[in-house]
Design an enzyme around this catalytic site. Structure first.
Site, PDB file in Angstrom:
ATOM      1  N   GLU A  74     165.835  48.761  96.884  1.00 37.15           N
ATOM      2  CA  GLU A  74     164.948  47.752  97.464  1.00 37.15           C
ATOM      3  C   GLU A  74     165.397  47.356  98.868  1.00 37.15           C
ATOM      4  O   GLU A  74     164.574  47.133  99.752  1.00 37.15           O
ATOM      5  CB  GLU A  74     164.880  46.517  96.560  1.00 37.15           C
ATOM      6  CG  GLU A  74     164.098  46.739  95.272  1.00 37.15           C
ATOM      7  CD  GLU A  74     162.642  47.123  95.532  1.00 37.15           C
ATOM      8  OE1 GLU A  74     162.132  46.817  96.625  1.00 37.15           O
ATOM      9  OE2 GLU A  74     162.030  47.737  94.650  1.00 37.15           O
TER      10      GLU A  74
ATOM     11  N   CYS B 246     145.382  52.640  97.447  1.00 39.21           N
ATOM     12  CA  CYS B 246     144.907  51.532  98.293  1.00 39.21           C
ATOM     13  C   CYS B 246     145.675  51.549  99.608  1.00 39.21           C
ATOM     14  O   CYS B 246     146.346  50.596  99.984  1.00 39.21           O
ATOM     15  CB  CYS B 246     145.087  50.200  97.559  1.00 39.21           C
ATOM     16  SG  CYS B 246     144.133  48.841  98.282  1.00 39.21           S
TER      17      CYS B 246
ATOM     18  N   CYS C 162     140.430  54.323  92.005  1.00 41.17           N
ATOM     19  CA  CYS C 162     141.197  53.090  91.794  1.00 41.17           C
ATOM     20  C   CYS C 162     140.807  52.404  90.483  1.00 41.17           C
ATOM     21  O   CYS C 162     139.636  52.178  90.207  1.00 41.17           O
ATOM     22  CB  CYS C 162     140.960  52.130  92.953  1.00 41.17           C
ATOM     23  SG  CYS C 162     141.871  50.578  92.799  1.00 41.17           S
TER      24      CYS C 162
ATOM     25  N   ASP D 245     155.036  42.511  98.737  1.00 39.18           N
ATOM     26  CA  ASP D 245     155.396  43.221  99.960  1.00 39.18           C
ATOM     27  C   ASP D 245     154.113  43.584 100.705  1.00 39.18           C
ATOM     28  O   ASP D 245     153.030  43.109 100.371  1.00 39.18           O
ATOM     29  CB  ASP D 245     156.206  44.475  99.615  1.00 39.18           C
ATOM     30  CG  ASP D 245     155.336  45.495  98.898  1.00 39.18           C
ATOM     31  OD1 ASP D 245     154.302  45.103  98.344  1.00 39.18           O
ATOM     32  OD2 ASP D 245     155.687  46.689  98.904  1.00 39.18           O
TER      33      ASP D 245
ATOM     34  N   TYR E  92     160.506  38.634  98.687  1.00 41.47           N
ATOM     35  CA  TYR E  92     160.015  39.880  98.107  1.00 41.47           C
ATOM     36  C   TYR E  92     161.085  40.545  97.229  1.00 41.47           C
ATOM     37  O   TYR E  92     160.838  40.898  96.070  1.00 41.47           O
ATOM     38  CB  TYR E  92     159.572  40.887  99.184  1.00 41.47           C
ATOM     39  CG  TYR E  92     159.548  42.270  98.592  1.00 41.47           C
ATOM     40  CD1 TYR E  92     158.547  42.626  97.703  1.00 41.47           C
ATOM     41  CD2 TYR E  92     160.588  43.176  98.812  1.00 41.47           C
ATOM     42  CE1 TYR E  92     158.558  43.863  97.072  1.00 41.47           C
ATOM     43  CE2 TYR E  92     160.607  44.402  98.187  1.00 41.47           C
ATOM     44  CZ  TYR E  92     159.593  44.734  97.322  1.00 41.47           C
ATOM     45  OH  TYR E  92     159.620  45.938  96.687  1.00 41.47           O
TER      46      TYR E  92
ATOM     47  N   THR F 119     161.779  47.992 118.040  1.00 45.59           N
ATOM     48  CA  THR F 119     160.646  47.235 117.513  1.00 45.59           C
ATOM     49  C   THR F 119     159.958  46.434 118.610  1.00 45.59           C
ATOM     50  O   THR F 119     158.742  46.393 118.681  1.00 45.59           O
ATOM     51  CB  THR F 119     161.117  46.253 116.429  1.00 45.59           C
ATOM     52  OG1 THR F 119     161.894  46.974 115.494  1.00 45.59           O
ATOM     53  CG2 THR F 119     159.938  45.615 115.738  1.00 45.59           C
TER      54      THR F 119
ATOM     55  N   ARG G  59     164.113  55.009  90.241  1.00 41.64           N
ATOM     56  CA  ARG G  59     163.221  54.422  89.241  1.00 41.64           C
ATOM     57  C   ARG G  59     163.569  54.956  87.853  1.00 41.64           C
ATOM     58  O   ARG G  59     163.657  56.164  87.649  1.00 41.64           O
ATOM     59  CB  ARG G  59     161.777  54.768  89.591  1.00 41.64           C
ATOM     60  CG  ARG G  59     160.752  54.198  88.632  1.00 41.64           C
ATOM     61  CD  ARG G  59     159.353  54.498  89.104  1.00 41.64           C
ATOM     62  NE  ARG G  59     158.909  53.585  90.147  1.00 41.64           N
ATOM     63  CZ  ARG G  59     157.694  53.645  90.686  1.00 41.64           C
ATOM     64  NH1 ARG G  59     156.823  54.565  90.308  1.00 41.64           N
ATOM     65  NH2 ARG G  59     157.358  52.776  91.622  1.00 41.64           N
TER      66      ARG G  59
END
Length: 411
Positions: A50, A201, A211, A149, A131, A308, A34
């Site tokens: 990403e 959140c 928040c 997302d 996304y 999964t 970032r």
DNA sequence: GAGGCGTGGTG
DNA sequence: TCACCAAGCCT
């Protein structure tokens, strides 16, 4: 009846992007990929992070991101790298189609001379869906795009108390999310919503008191915030069993490996040969599936791994073969020093660790192992102990990422 | 649209 | 222990 103006309280307001951005300026997370305030984001780093972060935690991504930057400092370096090097660097991170698409995407971008700077352009690249296209467009190019997302779906479903369950609610949540995107600082806004979802959140026990969007949050008003997003639960798959064959070559201790088919489960990753994995597989018949003739020894315990969509239980067979043994068609012997460069997924590292751990635990025995009795299971049929992955299989230490370079914005 | 596709952390 | 979760994409 006319509603008096005085009754319009803060609680009836729509969520305001400016309120979130004020919070973000104070509480934003510092992450390796970032840009700091005032820096221009590097599209390569944004894109790489990403892709890695798809269905993957920040903690898991950090060391991989640092190592990728070290080995592949820019998109041209990644494009020029052999596929095997990319798969090997990705090994352990999961969802290996991401690595294959990453490589293909890098080649496309390098050939085009840079990343597209629009959602539509990004969306065409392999591995970039709705996304990720929105996230890159917003974060790297400051386009007013929504990056929807799982975090954003959770935040928005609570803000508007969306009762429709996922995945059916996805289009409606996207429309609501897009309605919140501001024209100013859309890139910061995208990252702010994700930070909000990741730190306040949260899925369980959200910290509503802290928040910036508490007042306009419909779910909070009803006290039902933890029940969102609503979702249908899916059932897990049935257990599959199989056998894995660990062959060690005398002399150098090389291990027999092969490469899996290029697509599908663990596509293009390396493994010791295994049988088919089936619900009704019988380990007592496993030697019919062995890759070569040898004095096979069935190791006690099993290796369990959860994918999964199904859990897997592998029975491990081990054998030593002569130093001049040729590998069967399509297979190879990899010496211990080369194992770290093999793209071994976690499940297969467990298999090798299971075999090596037991071997290493035993003192060098001058007497040969007793002939295994394959008709009856070994006495210690309990689950294998949890053991650390041997050093030869673990990733090598990573140097710290070089300081971020500020790059000129691409138009 | 539903199902395939990894892994590690957590309550 | 185990179900659930974490910055989804592709077919």
């Amino acid at each position: 009846m006319v509603t008096p103006a005085a009754s319009y309280s803060r609680q009836d307001a729509r969520p305001d992007a400016a309120d979130l951005l004020v919070w973000y300026d104070r509480h934003r997370r510092v992450l390796p990929w970032r840009a700091l305030p005032g820096e221009v984001p590097d599209p390569y780093r944004v894109w790489l992070s990403e892709i890695m972060l798809q269905q993957t935690t920040v903690t898991a991504v950090k060391p991989y991101f640092a190592r990728f930057l070290e080995r592949f400092p820019d998109v041209a370096a990644l494009a020029a790298a052999p596929e095997e090097a990319v798969m090997s660097a990705w090994a352990g991170l999961g969802y290996y189609s991401r690595a294959r698409n990453l490589h293909a995407c890098a080649r496309s971008v390098a050939a085009a001379g840079g990343f597209p700077d629009t959602v539509e352009g990004l969306r065409k690249l392999p591995g970039i869906g709705a996304y990720t296209a929105g996230a890159i467009a917003a974060i790297a190019f400051d386009r007013p795009a929504a990056a929807v997302d799982g975090n954003v779906e959770r935040v928005v479903s609570r803000l508007f108390a969306v009762d429709q369950p996922l995945p059916a609610a996805r289009p409606a949540l996207r429309v609501l999310a897009e309605s919140l995107v501001p024209q100013k600082r859309p890139g910061d806004f995208a990252q702010a919503v994700m930070d909000l979802g990741a730190t306040l959140c949260t899925s369980k026990r959200p910290a509503c008191a802290l928040c910036p969007w508490m007042a306009p949050c419909q779910a909070r008003k009803e006290g039902t915030q933890e029940t969102y997003p609503r979702k249908l639960k899916k059932e897990s798959g049935a257990l599959r069993r199989g056998a894995a064959f660990v062959v060690e070559r005398a002399g150098d201790g090389a291990v027999l490996l092969r490469t899996r088919p290029p697509t599908g489960l663990l596509g293009a990753m390396a493994e010791p040969p295994t049988s088919e994995w089936r619900a009704d597989y019988d380990p007592a018949q496993a030697l019919l599936d062995a890759p070569l003739d040898a004095r096979w020894k069935r190791l006690p315990g099993t290796v369990r791994h959860v994918f999964t969509h199904f859990p897997l239980e592998l029975t491990v067979f081990q054998a030593r073969v002569a130093a001049d043994t040729a590998p069967p068609e399509g297979m190879r012997f990899t010496p211990p020093a080369g194992l770290a460069d093999e793209p071994l997924p976690g499940a297969m590292k467990k298999v090798l660790a299971h075999a090596l751990e037991r071997k290493l635990a035993l003192p060098p025995a001058p007497t040969p192992d007793p002939e295994p009795d394959l008709a009856t299971p070994p006495p210690a049929e309990q689950k294998a102990r949890r053991a650390p992955i041997p050093k030869v299989l673990s990733r090598r230490p990573v140097a710290a990422a070089p300081p971020r370079k500020v790059q000129p914005r691409k138009i």
